[in-house]
Write an enzyme that holds these catalytic residues in place. Structure first.
Site, PDB file in Angstrom:
ATOM      1  N   SER A   1       0.831  -1.209   0.000  1.00  0.00           N
ATOM      2  CA  SER A   1       0.000   0.000   0.000  1.00  0.00           C
ATOM      3  C   SER A   1       0.858   1.249   0.000  1.00  0.00           C
ATOM      4  CB  SER A   1      -1.032   0.012   1.114  1.00  0.00           C
ATOM      5  OG  SER A   1      -2.057   0.923   0.750  1.00  0.00           O
TER       6      SER A   1
ATOM      7  N   HIS B   1       4.135  14.393   6.122  1.00  0.00           N
ATOM      8  CA  HIS B   1       4.134  15.827   5.866  1.00  0.00           C
ATOM      9  C   HIS B   1       4.716  16.499   7.105  1.00  0.00           C
ATOM     10  CE1 HIS B   1       1.344  14.889   2.607  1.00  0.00           C
ATOM     11  NE2 HIS B   1       0.688  14.160   3.498  1.00  0.00           N
TER      12      HIS B   1
ATOM     13  N   CYS C   1      -1.944  -3.446   3.485  1.00  0.00           N
ATOM     14  CA  CYS C   1      -2.924  -4.481   3.168  1.00  0.00           C
ATOM     15  C   CYS C   1      -2.495  -5.792   3.812  1.00  0.00           C
ATOM     16  CB  CYS C   1      -3.017  -4.680   1.657  1.00  0.00           C
ATOM     17  SG  CYS C   1      -3.559  -3.208   0.800  1.00  0.00           S
TER      18      CYS C   1
END
Length: 153
Positions: free
Chosen positions: A96, A101, A116
């Site tokens: 995945s 940030h 996943c």
């Protein structure tokens, strides 16, 4: 000019296989398990210069993913030249993704990890070591997938 790093890695084509792909009948039908874990980390109190250091952040996340046996398909990182000089990074994984940030002016970094299957990544100890014991980490995990039913709670 902002620093942007992008690198592709060789990936086993079997890792990219999806049962919905149109391809010749070379594989048996596969039922994919869509169960996953979506972990969100909010970290406050990090050193501003560390949150601006795109190379150190990239090396940290890349090495953690490799040690955790994740398959990094590609990654993208952007260093903002203005507006706080933060960094945004994204790792596309065969399992995945991981995205982050930074907001150096606030001593804050947000990290988003979706995996996943049963495979999970546990970063708290590594994050504490990287950012220092003075940071405050809030972690939330959502269980995701077609078999997760909303109970209205």
């Amino acid at each position: 000019m902002p620093l942007v790093i992008r690198k592709k890695r060789a990936v086993d084509p079997a890792l990219l296989y999806s049962p919905w792909m149109k391809e010749p009948n070379t594989r048996a039908a596969i039922t994919m398990d869509d169960f996953g874990s979506h972990t969100i980390l909010d970290i406050v109190g990090a050193n501003a210069s560390q949150l601006k250091n795109s190379h150190a952040l990239h090396r940290f996340f890349f090495e953690v993913l490799e040690r955790s046996n994740f398959n990094v398909i590609d990654y993208l990182m952007h260093k903002f030249a203005m507006e706080g000089e933060g960094v945004t990074g994204l790792y596309l994984l065969s399992e995945s993704h991981l995205a982050y940030h930074t907001y150096p002016e606030n001593g804050y970094i947000s990290i988003d990890i979706y995996t996943c299957g049963a495979k999970k990544i546990w970063l708290n100890e590594e994050i504490q070591n990287f950012f220092g014991r003075g940071v405050c980490i809030t972690t939330r995990t959502l269980v995701r997938g077609s078999k997760v039913f909303n109970t209205g709670v």
